[in-house]
Design an enzyme around this catalytic site. Structure first.
Site, PDB file in Angstrom:
ATOM      1  N   ARG A  75      -0.382   5.077  16.970  1.00 30.64           N
ATOM      2  CA  ARG A  75      -0.640   6.059  15.912  1.00 30.64           C
ATOM      3  C   ARG A  75      -0.246   7.485  16.285  1.00 30.64           C
ATOM      4  NH1 ARG A  75       0.163   1.798  13.902  1.00 30.64           N
ATOM      5  NH2 ARG A  75      -1.342   0.727  12.577  1.00 30.64           N
ATOM      6  N   ASP A  95      -7.571   4.197  12.095  1.00 27.85           N
ATOM      7  CA  ASP A  95      -6.261   4.831  11.997  1.00 27.85           C
ATOM      8  C   ASP A  95      -6.289   6.168  11.266  1.00 27.85           C
ATOM      9  OD1 ASP A  95      -4.969   2.942  13.477  1.00 27.85           O
ATOM     10  OD2 ASP A  95      -4.185   1.817  11.773  1.00 27.85           O
ATOM     11  N   ASP A 139       0.812  -1.215   0.000  1.00 28.86           N
ATOM     12  CA  ASP A 139       0.000   0.000   0.000  1.00 28.86           C
ATOM     13  C   ASP A 139       0.846   1.266   0.000  1.00 28.86           C
ATOM     14  OD1 ASP A 139      -1.966  -1.868   0.223  1.00 28.86           O
ATOM     15  OD2 ASP A 139      -3.002  -0.927   1.894  1.00 28.86           O
TER      16      ASP A 139
END
Length: 403
Positions: free
Chosen positions: A96, A125, A16
Site C-alpha cells: 500500500r 488499507d 469497485d
C-alpha cells in the site's frame, strides 16, 4: 467539493474502482486520472488504459513498479525480519505505501487536489493509503467513496454500472476478496468468513496443494549481501526477478501457505488465507544466516523490536519517523548478514541444510565436544556463581519473610 478539480484514483479496472471512477466524475464534477500499479499481480493489465478512458478518465497511468516494490519496500522489511502476530509476512500491508507513493507523485505532477482509493471503511488499507498521503503530501485531500456513497451491496454496484454503461465484462464475480503481488496472494471472504471452515482449494493460486506437491525435495542455495537476497543457485538476479523465480520454485513445493485470524488495526478480527512462497523461504534462510553472523546482543535487541516494526507496516506508518528510525537499526544489524544458505523444499516445508559466511562468528574450536586448547571449562564456575548471586538473595529474603 468545489475546490477539487482533479483527482488521481488508484485503479485496478475491477468492479469497485470502475464504479468509483464514474462516481467521482458525477459526484465531484471533476477530472479523474487513474493510476494502475503493476506489483507483480500477474493480472491482465492490457486494455486497462482504454477501459479507464472509456469510463471517464482524462488520463490513465499503468506503471510497472515491480523492481521498486521489491527493492525499496519488500527487501527493507525482510531485513527487519518483520512478521505480524507471529505469522503474517505483511504482503498486502507493504504494497500500500508503494502504491500510495505513486498516487502522490502523479497527483503532484498533474496538479491534482486529491487522491482516491477503493478501500472500504472496515479494512486496514484505507488507513495505509491515507497515512502515506498525509506523510508525503499533506496538502492533498483524500476521497474514500466507500465512506461517502450510499451503495452498500454488490447488487447496487452492478445496478450503478448498468445505469451508467460501465463495461463489466472483465470484472467477474469472485467468491473472495483477493490481493496479489510479488510477495504474496491473499484471500478473504466466502467460506473463510467462518473461522471453523476449512479453506476451499480455490483460495490458493500460487502454491501447489501439499498432496500434489513433488515427493522429492529440491535443494536451493540463496546468497545474501547485508541481509538482502541477491542470487539463487549462484545466479545473480534483480530483486523482482529473484522474488519471481523463488515464488515459482517454492510454490511448486507447496511452501508458504498460512490460514490465520488476525487483528485488524481498525479493531476487528479478520480471517484470511495467505500464500507467501518466496517470502517464507527468504525469512527462514536469512534468519538462519543471522544465527551464524549476528552478535548475540545485537540480535536480541533487534528481535525485541520486530513486533514494533511489523506494527508500523501493518498499521500504515511506513513513512513515519519511528519506522525510519527502526529501519536504521535493522539495517545496521544486517550489515554482516552476508553469505549463502542451502535449503531443502519439500511438501510445504523449508529445512536449512547448511550455511556459510565470510563474517561467521562460529568458532569450531570453541564449540567442539572434542579436546581443545582455547577454552578452560573451569572458568564457567565463577561465571555461574556470579549469575546465581541474585537468586540466592531472592531465596533468602523469601524464607525470612515467611517466618
Amino acid at each position: 467539493m468545489s475546490t477539487i478539480k482533479k483527482v488521481v484514483l488508484a485503479y485496478s479496472g475491477g468492479l469497485d474502482t470502475s464504479i468509483i471512477l464514474k462516481w467521482l466524475t458525477i459526484q465531484y464534477n471533476c477530472e479523474v486520472i487513474t493510476c494502475t500499479a503493476d506489483l507483480g499481480q500477474e493480472e491482465e493489465l492490457d486494455g486497462l488504459e482504454q477501459k479507464a478512458l472509456s469510463t471517464g478518465a482524462s488520463k490513465a497511468y499503468v506503471d510497472d513498479l515491480q523492481e521498486e516494490f521489491a527493492r525499496d519496500f519488500v527487501f527493507p522489511m525482510l531485513r527487519a525480519g518483520a512478521v505480524y502476530e507471529g505469522r503474517y509476512l505483511l504482503g498486502t500491508s507493504i504494497a500500500r505505501p508503494c502504491i500510495a507513493k505513486r498516487l502522490v507523485e502523479i497527483a503532484q505532477a498533474e496538479g491534482a487536489q486529491a487522491i482516491s482509493h477503493g478501500a472500504t471503511g472496515k479494512g486496514n488499507d484505507q488507513v495505509r493509503f491515507e497515512l502515506t498521503a498525509m506523510a508525503l503530501a499533506p496538502q492533498l485531500q483524500v476521497i474514500a467513496p466507500w465512506r461517502e456513497w450510499t451503495m452498500q451491496s454488490r447488487t447496487e454496484l452492478l445496478a450503478f454500472a448498468t445505469e451508467h454503461g460501465i463495461p463489466m465484462g472483465a470484472s467477474k464475480a469472485s467468491l473472495y476478496s483477493i490481493d496479489r503481488n510479488l510477495l504474496h496472494c491473499s484471500f478473504e471472504g466466502g467460506e473463510l468468513e467462518d473461522p471453523w471452515n476449512e479453506p476451499a482449494e480455490a483460495s490458493h493460486c500460487t502454491t501447489t496443494p501439499i498432496a500434489l506437491a513433488p515427493n522429492q525435495p529440491e535443494v536451493v542455495e540463496i546468497d545474501f549481501e547485508k541481509g538482502d537476497p541477491v542470487a539463487i543457485n549462484g545466479v545473480r538476479l534483480s530483486p523482482a526477478a529473484l522474488m519471481k523465480q523463488l515464488n515459482t520454485i517454492a510454490g511448486k513445493h507447496g511452501v508458504g501457505r498460512i490460514n490465520m485470524v488476525e487483528n485488524r488495526f481498525v479493531g476487528m478480527k479478520s480471517r484470511g488465507v495467505y500464500e507467501t512462497p518466496a517470502g517464507t523461504v527468504l525469512q527462514l534462510a536469512r534468519r538462519d544466516l543471522e544465527g551464524l553472523t549476528m552478535d548475540r546482543e545485537v540480535m536480541h535487541l533487534r528481535d525485541s523490536l520486530i513486533q514494533r516494526y511489523a506494527e508500523c507496516v501493518y498499521y500504515g506508518f511506513w513513512y513515519a519517523p519511528e519506522r525510519e528510525a527502526l529501519q536504521a537499526l535493522m539495517d545496521k544489524a544486517a550489515e554482516t548478514v552476508t553469505g549463502t544458505v542451502r535449503v531443502s523444499l519439500c511438501k510445504g516445508h523449508v529445512q536449512t541444510l547448511g550455511r556459510k559466511s565470510p563474517f561467521s562468528l562460529y568458532d569450531a574450536n570453541l564449540a567442539t565436544f572434542e579436546k581443545d586448547t582455547v577454552y578452560n571449562q573451569a572458568d564457567a564456575t565463577g561465571f555461574i556463581r556470579l549469575q546465581g548471586l541474585r537468586l540466592k538473595a531472592w531465596k533468602k529474603q523469601r524464607e525470612a519473610g515467611s517466618k
